[in-house]
Scaffold this active site. Structure first.
Site, PDB file in Angstrom:
ATOM      1  N   GLU A  45      33.577  48.385  48.840  1.00 56.52           N
ATOM      2  CA  GLU A  45      34.790  49.038  49.320  1.00 56.52           C
ATOM      3  C   GLU A  45      34.540  50.474  49.800  1.00 56.52           C
ATOM      4  O   GLU A  45      33.863  51.251  49.133  1.00 56.52           O
ATOM      5  CB  GLU A  45      35.840  49.047  48.209  1.00 56.52           C
ATOM      6  CG  GLU A  45      37.197  49.533  48.663  1.00 56.52           C
ATOM      7  CD  GLU A  45      38.294  49.088  47.727  1.00 56.52           C
ATOM      8  OE1 GLU A  45      38.864  48.010  47.975  1.00 56.52           O
ATOM      9  OE2 GLU A  45      38.557  49.785  46.725  1.00 56.52           O
ATOM     10  N   GLU A 156      46.346  38.876  45.919  1.00 56.02           N
ATOM     11  CA  GLU A 156      46.030  39.613  44.696  1.00 56.02           C
ATOM     12  C   GLU A 156      47.084  39.360  43.627  1.00 56.02           C
ATOM     13  O   GLU A 156      48.273  39.569  43.845  1.00 56.02           O
ATOM     14  CB  GLU A 156      45.954  41.110  44.991  1.00 56.02           C
ATOM     15  CG  GLU A 156      45.673  41.949  43.749  1.00 56.02           C
ATOM     16  CD  GLU A 156      45.537  43.426  44.080  1.00 56.02           C
ATOM     17  OE1 GLU A 156      44.548  43.783  44.739  1.00 56.02           O
ATOM     18  OE2 GLU A 156      46.423  44.202  43.687  1.00 56.02           O
ATOM     19  N   ASN A 176      43.249  41.345  39.996  1.00 59.45           N
ATOM     20  CA  ASN A 176      43.063  42.789  39.870  1.00 59.45           C
ATOM     21  C   ASN A 176      42.995  43.148  38.389  1.00 59.45           C
ATOM     22  O   ASN A 176      43.909  42.843  37.625  1.00 59.45           O
ATOM     23  CB  ASN A 176      44.215  43.543  40.552  1.00 59.45           C
ATOM     24  CG  ASN A 176      43.908  45.017  40.733  1.00 59.45           C
ATOM     25  OD1 ASN A 176      43.083  45.590  40.037  1.00 59.45           O
ATOM     26  ND2 ASN A 176      44.590  45.643  41.677  1.00 59.45           N
ATOM     27  N   GLU A 215      38.562  41.879  40.999  1.00 59.98           N
ATOM     28  CA  GLU A 215      38.702  43.190  41.633  1.00 59.98           C
ATOM     29  C   GLU A 215      38.814  44.302  40.588  1.00 59.98           C
ATOM     30  O   GLU A 215      39.573  44.173  39.634  1.00 59.98           O
ATOM     31  CB  GLU A 215      39.975  43.228  42.496  1.00 59.98           C
ATOM     32  CG  GLU A 215      40.128  42.105  43.505  1.00 59.98           C
ATOM     33  CD  GLU A 215      41.503  42.139  44.151  1.00 59.98           C
ATOM     34  OE1 GLU A 215      42.116  43.222  44.227  1.00 59.98           O
ATOM     35  OE2 GLU A 215      41.978  41.083  44.569  1.00 59.98           O
ATOM     36  N   SER A 216      38.082  45.379  40.809  1.00 62.52           N
ATOM     37  CA  SER A 216      38.190  46.621  40.027  1.00 62.52           C
ATOM     38  C   SER A 216      37.489  46.542  38.677  1.00 62.52           C
ATOM     39  O   SER A 216      37.496  45.509  38.001  1.00 62.52           O
ATOM     40  CB  SER A 216      39.662  47.016  39.801  1.00 62.52           C
ATOM     41  OG  SER A 216      40.335  47.169  41.026  1.00 62.52           O
TER      42      SER A 216
END
Length: 258
Positions: A45, A156, A176, A215-216
């Site tokens: 990203e 998401e 997420n 994600e993350s």
């Protein structure tokens, strides 16, 4: 919503189309296929700031970091285009697109078909749709509209309560790991949701089941290996790279560890 309304007034759809784009004549890259065929699945990203952390790399250049990510082995790119909260713009995708050959995800708060058209014109291959800021019907409609433009969709979700947003047209589902209420990130969220997510997908008549993305909060090769064992094939990472002096080299080191 105010921003999109202002953008549509300042540059109506017909005027936007009249601007033209070399990317409209080319078929977008499949982000889903790129991740499915990758041995690592890293979505690197490009991100200058975040609402919770402030500036991460204020002067980050879109002509330098995305190509460095590709050279280092990224399977796809995620580029933030929200300006107020993330310090990004559509120009970042427009700048990076001619310099890379891997799929680009437009990451933003997508709520309107107009934004899908913007994404296609600047050269994005996929868009993020966040369940938390859409109704299921809105999400489904935007997914269909994205496909009509040749874009893929990364849906998401943050909890099992949002699994009803998955439709047979969904290309990818991202979990997420950041709580949108507290901004606390916990990688266990992906593991916690994984089994229910796979059950929800099994109940839908997919021609091709959606690819799973975490994600993350991912920063170690071991975490990626564990997530792969749980069924994930895409791993969206940003701050781990952007906080370093050389994001591309940091990504390369991580990939060597996978």
């Amino acid at each position: 919503r105010r921003e999109v309304a202002w953008q549509k007034q300042a540059l109506p759809v017909d005027a936007l189309l009249r601007l033209g784009s070399p990317w409209l004549a080319e078929a977008p890259c499949s982000m889903r296929r790129a991740l499915a065929e990758s041995e690592t699945g890293v979505i690197a990203e490009f991100k200058r700031r975040s609402p919770s952390k402030g500036w991460i790399k204020e002067n980050a250049q879109a002509e330098l970091i995305p190509p460095a990510y590709e050279t280092a082995g990224a399977s796809a790119l995620s580029i933030l285009t929200d300006e107020k909260f993330f310090g990004g713009t559509l120009r970042d995708i427009r700048t990076a697109r001619p310099l890379v050959n891997i799929p680009i995800l437009r990451k933003d708060f997508i709520i309107d078909k107009y934004q899908l058209l913007q994404a296609r014109i600047v050269g994005a291959d996929a868009v993020l749709l966040i369940a938390a800021c859409l109704t299921p019907d809105e999400c489904h409609t935007l997914t269909i509209q994205a496909h009509e433009l040749g874009l893929e969709v990364l849906l998401e979700v943050h909890s099992t309560s949002e699994l009803s947003y998955i439709y047979k047209e969904t290309d990818m589902v991202g979990v997420n790991n950041r709580n949108l209420g507290s901004f606390v990130t916990n990688i266990e969220n992906s593991f916690r949701i994984a089994e229910e997510l796979k059950k929800a997908i099994a109940e839908i008549d997919f021609q091709t089941p959606p690819l799973l993305v975490s994600e993350s909060g991912i920063s170690h090769p071991e975490t990626i290996r564990e997530l792969r064992s749980a069924g994930f094939r895409g791993f969206l990472m940003g701050e781990t790279f952007m906080r370093t002096d050389d994001p591309g080299s940091t990504l390369e080191e991580l990939i060597h560890g996978i």
